[in-house]
Design an enzyme around this catalytic site. Structure first.
Site, PDB file in Angstrom:
ATOM      1  N   ASP A 140      44.031 -21.384 -25.703  1.00  0.00           N
ATOM      2  CA  ASP A 140      44.587 -20.468 -26.698  1.00  0.00           C
ATOM      3  C   ASP A 140      44.811 -19.119 -26.033  1.00  0.00           C
ATOM      4  O   ASP A 140      43.850 -18.453 -25.629  1.00  0.00           O
ATOM      5  CB  ASP A 140      43.638 -20.330 -27.888  1.00  0.00           C
TER       6      ASP A 140
ATOM      7  N   GLU B 169      50.014 -23.673 -27.011  1.00  0.00           N
ATOM      8  CA  GLU B 169      50.838 -23.477 -28.199  1.00  0.00           C
ATOM      9  C   GLU B 169      52.296 -23.270 -27.785  1.00  0.00           C
ATOM     10  O   GLU B 169      52.588 -22.622 -26.773  1.00  0.00           O
ATOM     11  CB  GLU B 169      50.351 -22.271 -28.990  1.00  0.00           C
TER      12      GLU B 169
ATOM     13  N   ASP C  88      39.062 -17.958 -31.612  1.00  0.00           N
ATOM     14  CA  ASP C  88      39.937 -18.384 -30.522  1.00  0.00           C
ATOM     15  C   ASP C  88      39.461 -19.705 -29.912  1.00  0.00           C
ATOM     16  O   ASP C  88      40.284 -20.551 -29.541  1.00  0.00           O
ATOM     17  CB  ASP C  88      40.014 -17.297 -29.455  1.00  0.00           C
TER      18      ASP C  88
END
Length: 427
Positions: free
Chosen positions: A187, A282, A379
């Protein structure tokens, strides 16, 4: 043979060579802008798209009339036109998000491209080598690593710290077999530069500027603003030597900042690809994330300064560059890169899969699931969810920005159950 890797070295030209390379850098910028303007004009007037093969004929006649253009090696000017062809092809390619080729400003980084057959490299000793450039001769550069292949092209650039030469090299390397390492999800954020799902603590990028450098940068920027105002009022907009020295000092600080940022990014991506068999990230839309909140005169935006500060923090962590490096380093080290939708990764519980904005109130660092009570760093919880989504894609590399990986459906909101009305007993 096409170049499949790059090598960058510090170049040390003589003072006369520096002056001439600077002139060539501005000439290549002018060639790019003139060629682009010619293509736009011809297409608007005749609907015809010029290519480098046609413009090279005009270039030959222009070199006979213009001394400053004739001083630039013909191979460099031709390479600029080929690079413009590539920029058009990237713009036409629907798989790439490239914009229309833009004109280069005077403050743009100086760059002089050379084809591979126009340069020659010879090794002097263990740490030094020389490159032969047209019309300049042999120029020394620091041999910090071996070339490792055949030179296909070369580019001389200059930033605030000095001159560099980059080689496009064909090594013939094939993708490495799977390394068999464990999977992970990463992340990327602002407070935590990178949080890996298999690690207990985040990886924080050190400050790219020290306190003294930040203060000096602020001082030099204010000084530049005063000198620009004076130049517009009294010099007709012409830059003085003092203003040029101020701009060079600012460029040196910015270049040092960019080098430190790139150093952290390279170390991070190399470590991830070497030690993990599959890396889930992502599929971020960086342009949308960093869109300005300024608005218009009729509808001005809100919290513009706060949003601009957030945008700088996002861009300082270069999520797009990290993804680019992970893509080519994954092939080199036997890993796979999987990009998953970023939809609700920060609001999904990695333990039970419940999606609830109340699990992360105020976008804080703590994630507390409202359903199962799972608590974790927000996170780290997102990185675990990213890894789970990446595994559900089947382990295939997702390079497209239109990923179709499945996403957990948010859980239905809990409704309050009303008590049944109490009816009076019939007497």
């Amino acid at each position: 043979m096409k170049a499949d890797t790059g090598r960058k070295y510090r170049l040390y030209p003589a003072p006369d060579a520096k002056r001439r390379l600077t002139e060539w850098g501005h000439t290549t910028r002018a060639v790019w802008n003139i060629a682009l303007e010619q293509r736009v004009y011809v297409y608007r007037q005749r609907g015809h798209t010029l290519r480098s093969t046609e413009q090279c004929k005009h270039l030959t006649s222009a070199r006979a009339d213009l001394d400053w253009l004739a001083d630039l090696p013909a191979q460099c000017a031709q390479q600029v036109l080929r690079n413009l062809d590539r920029a058009y092809e990237n713009f036409w390619n629907p798989d790439l998000a490239a914009a229309f080729p833009a004109r280069k400003k005077r403050g743009h980084r100086l760059s002089i491209p050379f084809p591979g057959q126009a340069v020659e490299v010879r090794k002097l000793n263990r740490h030094w080598a020389e490159v032969r450039l047209p019309k300049l001769g042999w120029v020394r550069f620091r041999l910090s690593r071996a070339l490792g292949g055949t030179i296909r092209n070369a580019t001389v650039t200059r930033d605030g710290t000095g001159w560099y030469i980059s080689f496009g090299v064909h090594t013939g390397a094939r993708p490495a077999p799977p390394n068999g390492r464990p999977d992970c999800g990463v992340d990327f954020g602002v407070a935590s530069s990178a949080y890996v799902s298999t690690e207990p603590a985040p990886r924080i990028m050190p400050p790219t500027l020290t306190g003294a450098e930040t203060a000096r940068l602020k001082y030099m920027q204010r000084k530049q603003a005063r000198q620009l105002t004076y130049a517009k009022k009294h010099n007709g907009g012409r830059y003085s030597n003092r203003l040029r020295r101020t701009i060079a000092a600012i460029g040196k600080i910015r270049a040092r900042q960019a080098n430190r940022r790139a150093d952290f990014t390279h170390k991070l991506t190399t470590d991830l690809t070497k030690n993990h068999g599959m890396i889930g990230i992502e599929d971020l839309r960086v342009k949308n994330m960093t869109r300005s909140a300024k608005g218009t005169a009729a509808a001005p935006g809100r919290n513009v300064r706060q949003k601009s500060g957030l945008n700088r923090a996002i861009l300082d962590n270069v999520p797009g560059e990290r993804r680019r490096q992970l893509e080519y380093k994954a092939r080199k080290h036997g890993s796979e890169l999987v990009a998953v939708p970023a939809f609700h990764t920060s609001q999904t519980c990695a333990a039970c899969g419940t999606v609830d904005p109340d699990s992360r109130k105020g976008c804080g660092r703590l994630f507390a699931c409202t359903r199962c009570g799972h608590e974790d760093d927000a996170d780290h919880n997102a990185s675990v969810e990213i890894e789970a989504r990446a595994r559900r894609t089947g382990g295939s590399v997702t390079n497209s920005t239109r990923s179709t990986a499945p996403v957990r459906v948010p859980a239905p909101r809990r409704r309050r159950t009303r008590e049944a009305p109490k009816h009076a007993d019939a007497s």
